[in-house]
Design a protein around this motif. Structure first.
Motif, PDB file in Angstrom:
ATOM      1  N   GLU A  72      -0.111  -4.828  -7.240  1.00  0.00           N
ATOM      2  CA  GLU A  72      -0.555  -4.624  -5.868  1.00  0.00           C
ATOM      3  C   GLU A  72      -1.409  -5.778  -5.375  1.00  0.00           C
ATOM      4  O   GLU A  72      -1.304  -6.216  -4.223  1.00  0.00           O
ATOM      5  N   TRP A  73      -2.271  -6.290  -6.264  1.00  0.00           N
ATOM      6  CA  TRP A  73      -3.229  -7.315  -5.875  1.00  0.00           C
ATOM      7  C   TRP A  73      -2.909  -8.708  -6.421  1.00  0.00           C
ATOM      8  O   TRP A  73      -3.691  -9.638  -6.223  1.00  0.00           O
ATOM      9  N   LYS A  74      -1.774  -8.818  -7.099  1.00  0.00           N
ATOM     10  CA  LYS A  74      -1.339 -10.113  -7.640  1.00  0.00           C
ATOM     11  C   LYS A  74      -2.423 -10.751  -8.515  1.00  0.00           C
ATOM     12  O   LYS A  74      -2.834 -11.905  -8.295  1.00  0.00           O
ATOM     13  N   ILE A  75      -2.898  -9.974  -9.492  1.00  0.00           N
ATOM     14  CA  ILE A  75      -3.927 -10.484 -10.400  1.00  0.00           C
ATOM     15  C   ILE A  75      -3.415 -10.477 -11.822  1.00  0.00           C
ATOM     16  O   ILE A  75      -2.413  -9.870 -12.136  1.00  0.00           O
ATOM     17  N   GLY A 134      -6.212 -15.841   4.267  1.00  0.00           N
ATOM     18  CA  GLY A 134      -5.782 -16.680   3.158  1.00  0.00           C
ATOM     19  C   GLY A 134      -5.531 -15.904   1.877  1.00  0.00           C
ATOM     20  O   GLY A 134      -5.031 -16.467   0.892  1.00  0.00           O
ATOM     21  N   VAL A 135      -5.888 -14.608   1.877  1.00  0.00           N
ATOM     22  CA  VAL A 135      -5.664 -13.780   0.683  1.00  0.00           C
ATOM     23  C   VAL A 135      -4.612 -12.720   0.968  1.00  0.00           C
ATOM     24  O   VAL A 135      -3.743 -12.447   0.145  1.00  0.00           O
ATOM     25  N   TYR A 136      -4.698 -12.120   2.163  1.00  0.00           N
ATOM     26  CA  TYR A 136      -3.762 -11.073   2.553  1.00  0.00           C
ATOM     27  C   TYR A 136      -2.918 -11.593   3.709  1.00  0.00           C
ATOM     28  O   TYR A 136      -3.445 -12.031   4.736  1.00  0.00           O
ATOM     29  N   ASN A 137      -1.611 -11.567   3.554  1.00  0.00           N
ATOM     30  CA  ASN A 137      -0.705 -12.128   4.559  1.00  0.00           C
ATOM     31  C   ASN A 137      -0.284 -11.052   5.550  1.00  0.00           C
ATOM     32  O   ASN A 137       0.432 -10.118   5.196  1.00  0.00           O
ATOM     33  N   PRO A 138      -0.734 -11.156   6.822  1.00  0.00           N
ATOM     34  CA  PRO A 138      -0.402 -10.113   7.799  1.00  0.00           C
ATOM     35  C   PRO A 138       1.023 -10.188   8.331  1.00  0.00           C
ATOM     36  O   PRO A 138       1.498  -9.253   8.957  1.00  0.00           O
ATOM     37  N   LYS A 139       1.703 -11.295   8.088  1.00  0.00           N
ATOM     38  CA  LYS A 139       3.006 -11.517   8.708  1.00  0.00           C
ATOM     39  C   LYS A 139       4.092 -10.581   8.190  1.00  0.00           C
ATOM     40  O   LYS A 139       5.160 -10.456   8.787  1.00  0.00           O
ATOM     41  N   PHE A 140       3.820  -9.917   7.054  1.00  0.00           N
ATOM     42  CA  PHE A 140       4.807  -8.982   6.513  1.00  0.00           C
ATOM     43  C   PHE A 140       4.626  -7.573   7.093  1.00  0.00           C
ATOM     44  O   PHE A 140       5.446  -6.695   6.849  1.00  0.00           O
ATOM     45  N   HIS A 141       3.544  -7.358   7.827  1.00  0.00           N
ATOM     46  CA  HIS A 141       3.295  -6.030   8.389  1.00  0.00           C
ATOM     47  C   HIS A 141       4.248  -5.791   9.559  1.00  0.00           C
ATOM     48  O   HIS A 141       4.432  -6.644  10.427  1.00  0.00           O
ATOM     49  N   MET A 163       0.815  -1.203   0.000  1.00  0.00           N
ATOM     50  CA  MET A 163       0.000   0.000   0.000  1.00  0.00           C
ATOM     51  C   MET A 163       0.859   1.268   0.000  1.00  0.00           C
ATOM     52  O   MET A 163       0.341   2.368  -0.072  1.00  0.00           O
ATOM     53  N   ALA A 164       2.192   1.128   0.134  1.00  0.00           N
ATOM     54  CA  ALA A 164       3.051   2.313   0.227  1.00  0.00           C
ATOM     55  C   ALA A 164       2.972   3.164  -1.033  1.00  0.00           C
ATOM     56  O   ALA A 164       2.902   4.393  -0.967  1.00  0.00           O
ATOM     57  N   LEU A 165       2.987   2.487  -2.204  1.00  0.00           N
ATOM     58  CA  LEU A 165       2.909   3.224  -3.464  1.00  0.00           C
ATOM     59  C   LEU A 165       1.588   3.968  -3.559  1.00  0.00           C
ATOM     60  O   LEU A 165       1.536   5.140  -3.929  1.00  0.00           O
ATOM     61  N   ILE A 166       0.500   3.302  -3.203  1.00  0.00           N
ATOM     62  CA  ILE A 166      -0.818   3.922  -3.273  1.00  0.00           C
ATOM     63  C   ILE A 166      -0.906   5.097  -2.303  1.00  0.00           C
ATOM     64  O   ILE A 166      -1.501   6.130  -2.622  1.00  0.00           O
ATOM     65  N   LYS A 192     -11.198 -10.720  -6.323  1.00  0.00           N
ATOM     66  CA  LYS A 192     -10.217 -11.608  -5.703  1.00  0.00           C
ATOM     67  C   LYS A 192     -10.318 -11.532  -4.181  1.00  0.00           C
ATOM     68  O   LYS A 192     -10.213 -12.560  -3.493  1.00  0.00           O
ATOM     69  N   MET A 193     -10.513 -10.323  -3.659  1.00  0.00           N
ATOM     70  CA  MET A 193     -10.583 -10.164  -2.213  1.00  0.00           C
ATOM     71  C   MET A 193     -11.900 -10.689  -1.636  1.00  0.00           C
ATOM     72  O   MET A 193     -11.943 -11.180  -0.512  1.00  0.00           O
ATOM     73  N   ASP A 194     -12.983 -10.575  -2.410  1.00  0.00           N
ATOM     74  CA  ASP A 194     -14.303 -10.986  -1.936  1.00  0.00           C
ATOM     75  C   ASP A 194     -14.452 -12.499  -2.115  1.00  0.00           C
ATOM     76  O   ASP A 194     -15.159 -12.983  -2.992  1.00  0.00           O
TER      77      ASP A 194
END
Length: 208
Positions: free
Chosen positions: A205-208, A138-145, A1-4, A122-124
């Motif tokens: 950003e969303w790997k699509i 399972g879609v967004y990995n919090p471990k990198f935060h 999200m840094a770029l956004i 993809k997120m929904d």
């Protein structure tokens, strides 16, 4: 999200620069929303929906004026009236706020709109038209935060912070609809001139 986040700051600064020279009431309204960030237009939409007690998706002049005022937008009464009459296309004294918000969004090409919808899909994960914390698992990995890594936040707090990026600042409910997602990215889109760059950014950003 840094770029956004950087693009959002650029968009806010651009809207603030353009506003003093703007004369068109509709454009002034759009710039005031964009100056609040990418959530500005989405927040206005939510303010209108809260006022729509009978779920008619329409507002009369008094409701429209009150909605703008409650959201903190500054326009002269004559400008509010001018905007209202522009969107009261059939002259029945009401406006459809879905059509209104669609017009307020900065123009987007079909390519931009489609990649935004693809990202939302993809997120929904549940396909119910709303992104929640459960969808993110399972879609967004919090471990990198960073705050997760240093133990300041748990997984749920990271997910909630992620949703807050798209939620309306003054009315957070922990859910993001397709309309809100589109309204958010219409703000981000306003800061990017190239369709190709926007599409590539979204796909990365969303790997699509």
């Amino acid at each position: 999200m840094a770029l956004i986040s950087q693009l959002e700051r650029d968009m806010m600064a651009k809207a603030q620069r353009q506003y003093p020279q703007c004369q068109d009431p509709v454009e002034k309204l759009r710039l005031q929303c964009l100056a609040r960030g990418a959530s500005g237009i989405k927040g206005l939409g939510r303010a209108f929906r809260i006022m729509d007690d009978n779920r008619s998706s329409t507002l009369d002049l008094e409701e429209f004026s009150k909605g703008l005022q409650n959201f903190g937008l500054t326009l002269q009464p004559s400008e509010v009236l001018d905007i209202f009459h522009q969107f009261d296309t059939n002259g029945n004294g009401t406006i459809n706020f879905d059509e209104f918000l669609n017009s307020i969004r900065p123009p987007m090409s079909n390519a931009r709109r489609q990649v935004i919808l693809d990202a939302f899909k993809k997120m929904d994960r549940t396909g119910d038209g709303i992104i929640t914390i459960e969808d993110l698992k399972g879609v967004y990995n919090p471990k990198f935060h960073q705050k997760y890594q240093n133990g300041e936040w748990n997984e749920r707090q990271v997910f909630q912070n992620f949703l807050d990026n798209f939620d309306s600042p003054n009315n957070k409910d922990g859910q993001v609809t397709g309309e809100e997602f589109l309204n958010y990215y219409s703000g981000v889109s306003a800061s990017i001139d190239s369709d190709v760059y926007f599409v590539v950014m979204m796909k990365n950003e969303w790997k699509i």
